[in-house]
Design an enzyme around this catalytic site. Structure first.
Site, PDB file in Angstrom:
ATOM      1  N   GLY A 199       2.887  11.191  -4.747  1.00 59.54           N
ATOM      2  CA  GLY A 199       3.281  11.826  -5.935  1.00 59.54           C
ATOM      3  C   GLY A 199       4.464  12.788  -5.815  1.00 59.54           C
ATOM      4  O   GLY A 199       4.350  13.414  -4.785  1.00 59.54           O
TER       5      GLY A 199
ATOM      6  N   GLN B 233      -4.906   3.454  -9.188  1.00 57.02           N
ATOM      7  CA  GLN B 233      -4.862   4.737  -8.996  1.00 57.02           C
ATOM      8  C   GLN B 233      -5.580   5.537 -10.229  1.00 57.02           C
ATOM      9  O   GLN B 233      -5.881   6.899 -10.119  1.00 57.02           O
ATOM     10  CB  GLN B 233      -3.379   5.533  -9.113  1.00 57.02           C
ATOM     11  CG  GLN B 233      -2.511   4.961  -8.046  1.00 57.02           C
ATOM     12  CD  GLN B 233      -1.815   3.814  -8.226  1.00 57.02           C
ATOM     13  OE1 GLN B 233      -2.057   2.917  -8.820  1.00 57.02           O
ATOM     14  NE2 GLN B 233      -0.466   3.729  -7.473  1.00 57.02           N
TER      15      GLN B 233
ATOM     16  N   ASP C  63       8.241   8.076 -13.024  1.00 57.97           N
ATOM     17  CA  ASP C  63       8.798   8.385 -11.591  1.00 57.97           C
ATOM     18  C   ASP C  63      10.390   8.965 -11.962  1.00 57.97           C
ATOM     19  O   ASP C  63      10.580   9.495 -10.716  1.00 57.97           O
ATOM     20  CB  ASP C  63       8.612   7.065 -10.925  1.00 57.97           C
ATOM     21  CG  ASP C  63       7.393   6.828 -10.620  1.00 57.97           C
ATOM     22  OD1 ASP C  63       6.480   6.393 -11.276  1.00 57.97           O
ATOM     23  OD2 ASP C  63       6.928   7.017  -9.320  1.00 57.97           O
TER      24      ASP C  63
ATOM     25  N   ASN D 115       8.310   4.132 -14.973  1.00 60.33           N
ATOM     26  CA  ASN D 115       6.952   4.804 -14.730  1.00 60.33           C
ATOM     27  C   ASN D 115       6.201   3.664 -14.085  1.00 60.33           C
ATOM     28  O   ASN D 115       6.862   2.305 -14.210  1.00 60.33           O
ATOM     29  CB  ASN D 115       6.473   5.459 -15.722  1.00 60.33           C
ATOM     30  CG  ASN D 115       5.036   6.210 -15.277  1.00 60.33           C
ATOM     31  OD1 ASN D 115       4.781   6.686 -14.422  1.00 60.33           O
ATOM     32  ND2 ASN D 115       3.977   5.986 -16.074  1.00 60.33           N
ATOM     33  N   LYS D 116       5.073   3.766 -13.652  1.00 58.90           N
ATOM     34  CA  LYS D 116       4.190   2.673 -13.160  1.00 58.90           C
ATOM     35  C   LYS D 116       3.956   1.377 -13.881  1.00 58.90           C
ATOM     36  O   LYS D 116       4.010   1.471 -15.182  1.00 58.90           O
ATOM     37  CB  LYS D 116       2.705   3.293 -12.996  1.00 58.90           C
ATOM     38  CG  LYS D 116       1.595   2.291 -12.181  1.00 58.90           C
ATOM     39  CD  LYS D 116       1.876   2.164 -11.068  1.00 58.90           C
ATOM     40  CE  LYS D 116       2.091   3.350 -10.048  1.00 58.90           C
ATOM     41  NZ  LYS D 116       2.879   3.232  -8.632  1.00 58.90           N
TER      42      LYS D 116
END
Lengths: 354, 354
Positions: A52, A199, A240, A250-251
């Site tokens: 992170g 996650q 991100d 992002n993811k």
């Protein structure tokens, strides 16, 4: 954050030892790792004991500060050599993480004006603490602004882990959820599993459970179903990187979620500290997407009934996979950006660039 | 279908033994199960050694036929008692599977007019073979019609397993892909993992690999990314049930996929035999959605490096999950229904109801 009823941060320093929560063991075991020097700090970042961007930034700051605090001797020019060595080593742990460089630079700048090793030690210690505290404060502000849009009985969907464990405390996407909970709002959180690395089911569900926040883990496939059923009032994700125009990296899976949210008229928020806005990226097309190892998709990692952590193969021996780690959600799908400066739309985002 | 270079069907009968591919072992092991009587046939359906509506239908037909073929004696009224017992037992294996009843009824009707046990044996044997052959033919026709819309170098995404192993042969969604491949078209298939049960990574990838069809397993989260990148030309999925108006009940995640496909202007096809169209369901709202066990989401099942099949926990011990097994894709997202009678739109679907 609360873990086993006690307050924790993801990373801190005590008596010259950098301490952090060992994240790969979550949720099965809760363990604090002691890092004695900058090489161990480098290794912890590289092996993702900590992950992170904000958490990595603070770890880097503590790592450089530690090299100063534990410096043996009083020769300030030798200390500067030591700082250089520590900074270079740590900066190579995850070379694409912007926050890593911020953390290192922050402590280095503070120490620059030191007129003695003792002075440098004081300044380094204070700078690392400030860096971490500022990071926590930014997340707390995200939480407070985000809390303003969470109503009693809201059901919120989140993807991946943008929680306290991805930052120093509070989290980004989980900060509004935490603050709403601390304010005694009754809320319910759907935590997307977030394959391939899970996650969401591993870390987000752990954080929510530890805080006593009502939640359910769902397969990534199930989010659309609950949207259709009007069981989701709002989506909050982290990012991100956010481009100047508002496009969000992002993811993987965030994009499909955002499209489904729009189709179902469900507000879709992106919670970010200002450092996530990248002045170098005009729009999402300029953000490169990393494809990670095939194994992540072909295996699933978890704990056996006897507590052993291992991987199981979920695909034929000879089948290949493709594994993009992130995707780009165009700004048109984003209802608002929850930042430490308030909730803004994509037009206002550029005025917040640090 | 080809497995290890040989032609197979999912289920067949030989010398009074019902034989089937043991699907829970796929892709790790390829094994044929021998079922000696209707109780073993019931158990095989119930424990999902065989799954997929058409495959279950044929298994049921073979199971009833087997009870007739292996009947010991020449008293036709006693045979009828035996048929009743076998039919009732088998019909309880998966009580909501329409095709199960079709298969049983098909063989029972054929035997009804028999004037001797020997005549009944012949008729039962022939009826079960016909039922399976008709099922194969229907899938082959789906394949041929579907093949007409697959172009050279097309990249096709599929979800879950609507393959040969869910039918007697060819599959539904995989039938066009097989026929295109048999016709030497160069194609590439993205196989969604399909959490929580991973039928895409386990079974679809197995079938594709065995046929020598180029493919990659992807996390369900990654489908949107490849759509955005224009790496997907078409989506083909199967269905568990299609309402009269064209709404589609299929494996969880199909809906989110369909929404993303429409957003990216990618054609989205649903491949189905006619028995999948349910005259009792006017639209998707009338199709009940089963929520399955929480464990499916909280664990992942697969093979360890030493070949042991086990489950690993991917979520905290105390976290609950929600696990809807299907979702409804409204007809507006469907470009066409690939049926044994041709490719039709939702307007034409009702004329195909059996």
């Amino acid at each position: 954050m609360k873990i086993n009823g006690k307050d924790y941060r993801t990373v801190w320093i005590k008596d010259g030892i950098v301490k952090m929560i060992n994240q790969p063991l979550i949720p099965h075991k809760f363990e604090i790792v002691d890092l004695k020097n900058y090489i161990e700090v480098h290794d912890a970042i590289k092996t993702m004991i900590v992950r992170g961007a904000p958490a990595i930034g603070a770890t880097a700051a503590y790592g450089v500060a530690q090299a100063v605090i534990n410096f043996d001797g009083e020769d300030i020019s030798k200390l500067k050599g030591q700082i250089k060595k520590a900074s270079e080593k740590i900066s190579h742990a995850r070379p694409t993480a912007q926050d890593l460089f911020h953390g290192i630079k922050y402590v280095k700048s503070a120490v620059k004006s030191a007129n003695s090793v003792e002075d440098a030690r004081k300044k380094a210690k204070k700078a690392a603490k400030n860096y971490a505290d500022e990071s926590v404060l930014a997340c707390k502000k995200i939480g407070e602004f985000g809390n303003n849009i969470i109503k009693q009985n809201d059901k919120i969907l989140t993807h991946c882990n943008a929680g306290a464990l991805a930052t120093v405390d509070y989290g980004t996407a989980l900060a509004p959820i935490r603050i709403a909970h601390y304010n005694k709002k009754k809320i319910f959180v759907f935590a997307d599993e977030t394959r391939p690395r899970s996650q969401g089911s591993r870390i987000t569900a752990f954080e929510l459970g530890q805080e006593g926040i009502d939640h359910a883990v769902i397969a990534d496939n199930a989010a659309g179903y609950f949207m259709q059923k009007k069981e989701i009032d709002m989506v909050i994700v982290g990012a991100d990187r956010v481009a100047v125009n508002g496009d969000v990296a992002n993811k993987i899976g965030t994009y499909k979620l955002a499209v489904a949210a729009k189709e179902n008229k469900i507000p879709f928020y992106v919670a970010i500290p200002l450092s996530t806005i990248d002045p170098e990226s005009i729009n999402g097309k300029q953000i490169p997407i990393e494809e990670r190892s095939q194994e992540e998709v072909l295996y699933s990692y978890g704990w056996t009934d006897s507590g052993e952590f291992l991987r199981v193969r979920i695909a034929p021996e000879k089948s290949p996979s493709r594994n993009p780690a992130f995707d780009i959600t165009p700004k048109k799908f984003v209802s608002g950006y929850i930042t430490p400066e308030g909730i803004v739309n994509s037009e206002k985002l550029k005025y917040l660039i640090r």
